[in-house]
Scaffold this motif. Structure first.
Motif, mmCIF file in Angstrom:
data_model
loop_
_atom_site.group_PDB
_atom_site.id
_atom_site.type_symbol
_atom_site.label_atom_id
_atom_site.label_comp_id
_atom_site.label_asym_id
_atom_site.label_seq_id
_atom_site.Cartn_x
_atom_site.Cartn_y
_atom_site.Cartn_z
ATOM 1 N N MET A 1 0.854 -1.173 0.000
ATOM 2 C CA MET A 1 0.000 0.000 0.000
ATOM 3 C C MET A 1 0.903 1.240 0.000
ATOM 4 S SD MET A 1 -2.748 1.272 2.875
ATOM 5 C CE MET A 1 -4.026 0.112 2.471
ATOM 6 N N SER A 2 0.594 2.197 -0.831
ATOM 7 C CA SER A 2 1.389 3.420 -0.881
ATOM 8 C C SER A 2 1.028 4.330 0.296
ATOM 9 C CB SER A 2 1.169 4.154 -2.206
ATOM 10 O OG SER A 2 -0.173 4.554 -2.308
ATOM 11 N N PRO A 3 1.978 5.186 0.700
ATOM 12 C CA PRO A 3 1.696 6.063 1.843
ATOM 13 C C PRO A 3 0.639 7.106 1.502
ATOM 14 C CG PRO A 3 3.791 6.635 0.835
ATOM 15 C CD PRO A 3 3.303 5.386 0.155
ATOM 16 N N GLY A 4 -0.122 7.492 2.509
ATOM 17 C CA GLY A 4 -1.088 8.572 2.338
ATOM 18 C C GLY A 4 -0.365 9.904 2.336
ATOM 19 N N PRO A 5 -1.069 11.018 2.112
ATOM 20 C CA PRO A 5 -0.425 12.326 2.029
ATOM 21 C C PRO A 5 0.273 12.732 3.316
ATOM 22 C CG PRO A 5 -2.816 12.533 1.872
ATOM 23 C CD PRO A 5 -2.482 11.075 1.860
ATOM 24 N N ILE A 6 -0.249 12.329 4.470
ATOM 25 C CA ILE A 6 0.403 12.681 5.727
ATOM 26 C C ILE A 6 1.689 11.884 5.872
ATOM 27 C CG2 ILE A 6 0.200 12.615 8.248
ATOM 28 C CD1 ILE A 6 -2.757 13.309 7.887
ATOM 29 N N ASP A 7 1.657 10.587 5.537
ATOM 30 C CA ASP A 7 2.844 9.749 5.626
ATOM 31 C C ASP A 7 3.919 10.173 4.631
ATOM 32 O OD1 ASP A 7 1.734 8.132 7.628
ATOM 33 O OD2 ASP A 7 0.726 6.891 6.131
ATOM 34 N N ALA A 8 3.512 10.667 3.478
ATOM 35 C CA ALA A 8 4.457 11.044 2.441
ATOM 36 C C ALA A 8 5.200 12.339 2.757
ATOM 37 C CB ALA A 8 3.723 11.179 1.099
ATOM 38 N N ALA A 9 4.837 13.001 3.830
ATOM 39 C CA ALA A 9 5.448 14.285 4.165
ATOM 40 C C ALA A 9 6.885 14.146 4.652
ATOM 41 C CB ALA A 9 4.606 15.002 5.222
ATOM 42 N N GLY A 10 7.314 12.958 5.010
ATOM 43 C CA GLY A 10 8.685 12.747 5.430
ATOM 44 C C GLY A 10 8.857 12.830 6.928
ATOM 45 N N ASP A 11 10.110 13.014 7.336
ATOM 46 C CA ASP A 11 10.452 12.974 8.755
ATOM 47 C C ASP A 11 10.372 14.318 9.458
ATOM 48 O OD1 ASP A 11 10.891 10.292 8.530
ATOM 49 O OD2 ASP A 11 13.056 10.474 8.286
ATOM 50 N N GLY A 12 10.288 15.400 8.735
ATOM 51 C CA GLY A 12 10.268 16.717 9.354
ATOM 52 C C GLY A 12 8.914 17.050 9.942
ATOM 53 N N PRO A 13 8.842 18.169 10.649
ATOM 54 C CA PRO A 13 7.558 18.576 11.218
ATOM 55 C C PRO A 13 6.543 18.928 10.124
ATOM 56 C CG PRO A 13 9.249 20.231 11.654
ATOM 57 C CD PRO A 13 9.920 19.086 10.969
ATOM 58 N N VAL A 14 5.291 18.621 10.412
ATOM 59 C CA VAL A 14 4.188 18.943 9.501
ATOM 60 C C VAL A 14 3.198 19.768 10.295
ATOM 61 C CG1 VAL A 14 2.339 17.988 8.070
ATOM 62 C CG2 VAL A 14 4.504 16.749 8.293
ATOM 63 N N GLU A 15 2.726 20.874 9.711
ATOM 64 C CA GLU A 15 1.782 21.765 10.378
ATOM 65 C C GLU A 15 0.469 21.825 9.607
ATOM 66 O OE1 GLU A 15 3.443 25.657 10.776
ATOM 67 O OE2 GLU A 15 5.055 24.981 12.091
ATOM 68 N N THR A 16 -0.616 22.029 10.343
ATOM 69 C CA THR A 16 -1.916 22.264 9.727
ATOM 70 C C THR A 16 -2.739 23.145 10.650
ATOM 71 O OG1 THR A 16 -3.792 21.226 8.603
ATOM 72 C CG2 THR A 16 -3.085 20.230 10.680
ATOM 73 N N ASP A 17 -3.722 23.816 10.100
ATOM 74 C CA ASP A 17 -4.653 24.632 10.879
ATOM 75 C C ASP A 17 -6.031 23.974 10.835
ATOM 76 O OD1 ASP A 17 -2.888 26.874 11.429
ATOM 77 O OD2 ASP A 17 -3.024 27.296 9.287
ATOM 78 N N VAL A 18 -6.701 23.953 11.986
ATOM 79 C CA VAL A 18 -8.041 23.377 12.078
ATOM 80 C C VAL A 18 -8.930 24.353 12.841
ATOM 81 C CG1 VAL A 18 -9.424 21.464 12.958
ATOM 82 C CG2 VAL A 18 -7.138 21.028 12.068
ATOM 83 N N LEU A 19 -10.096 24.649 12.302
ATOM 84 C CA LEU A 19 -11.023 25.521 13.007
ATOM 85 C C LEU A 19 -11.568 24.830 14.253
ATOM 86 C CD1 LEU A 19 -13.083 27.102 10.097
ATOM 87 C CD2 LEU A 19 -11.449 28.261 11.592
ATOM 88 N N ALA A 20 -11.640 25.561 15.339
ATOM 89 C CA ALA A 20 -12.247 25.045 16.571
ATOM 90 C C ALA A 20 -13.687 24.654 16.255
ATOM 91 C CB ALA A 20 -12.198 26.094 17.667
ATOM 92 N N GLY A 21 -14.122 23.549 16.797
ATOM 93 C CA GLY A 21 -15.466 23.057 16.530
ATOM 94 C C GLY A 21 -15.519 22.010 15.435
ATOM 95 N N ASN A 22 -14.430 21.874 14.676
ATOM 96 C CA ASN A 22 -14.374 20.842 13.647
ATOM 97 C C ASN A 22 -13.821 19.569 14.297
ATOM 98 O OD1 ASN A 22 -14.015 19.216 11.428
ATOM 99 N ND2 ASN A 22 -13.087 20.811 10.155
ATOM 100 N N ASP A 23 -14.675 18.930 15.086
ATOM 101 C CA ASP A 23 -14.257 17.787 15.892
ATOM 102 C C ASP A 23 -13.758 16.613 15.056
ATOM 103 O OD1 ASP A 23 -14.879 19.235 18.175
ATOM 104 O OD2 ASP A 23 -16.916 18.440 18.273
ATOM 105 N N ALA A 24 -14.349 16.403 13.891
ATOM 106 C CA ALA A 24 -13.917 15.292 13.035
ATOM 107 C C ALA A 24 -12.483 15.509 12.557
ATOM 108 C CB ALA A 24 -14.863 15.135 11.850
ATOM 109 N N ALA A 25 -12.156 16.732 12.134
ATOM 110 C CA ALA A 25 -10.789 17.025 11.683
ATOM 111 C C ALA A 25 -9.806 16.927 12.839
ATOM 112 C CB ALA A 25 -10.724 18.409 11.042
#
Length: 63
Positions: free
Chosen positions: A1-25
């Motif tokens: 199975m190929s890596p997903g987009p999060i796994d493909a990011a490599g070993d460095g830090p990965v950042e994302t923004d999530v709106l408060a209240g978006n419990d699923a995210a």
């Protein structure tokens, strides 16, 4: 199975923004090893009529 987009990011830090209240995210990113490192309240960029709270989430290193 190929890596997903999060796994493909490599070993460095990965950042994302999530709106408060978006419990699923929040749950998805936390399940992938992300943690909330900062929370800010302000106005939505591009639509300043709406107040918003967002979380900066970071995953460090390989998972």
């Amino acid at each position: 199975m190929s890596p997903g987009p999060i796994d493909a990011a490599g070993d460095g830090p990965v950042e994302t923004d999530v709106l408060a209240g978006n419990d699923a995210a929040l749950a998805l990113y936390q399940a992938e090893g992300f943690t909330i490192v900062e929370t800010k309240t302000g106005r939505l960029e591009g639509n300043e009529d709406f107040p918003a709270t967002g979380h900066l989430m970071v995953r460090t290193g390989a998972q």
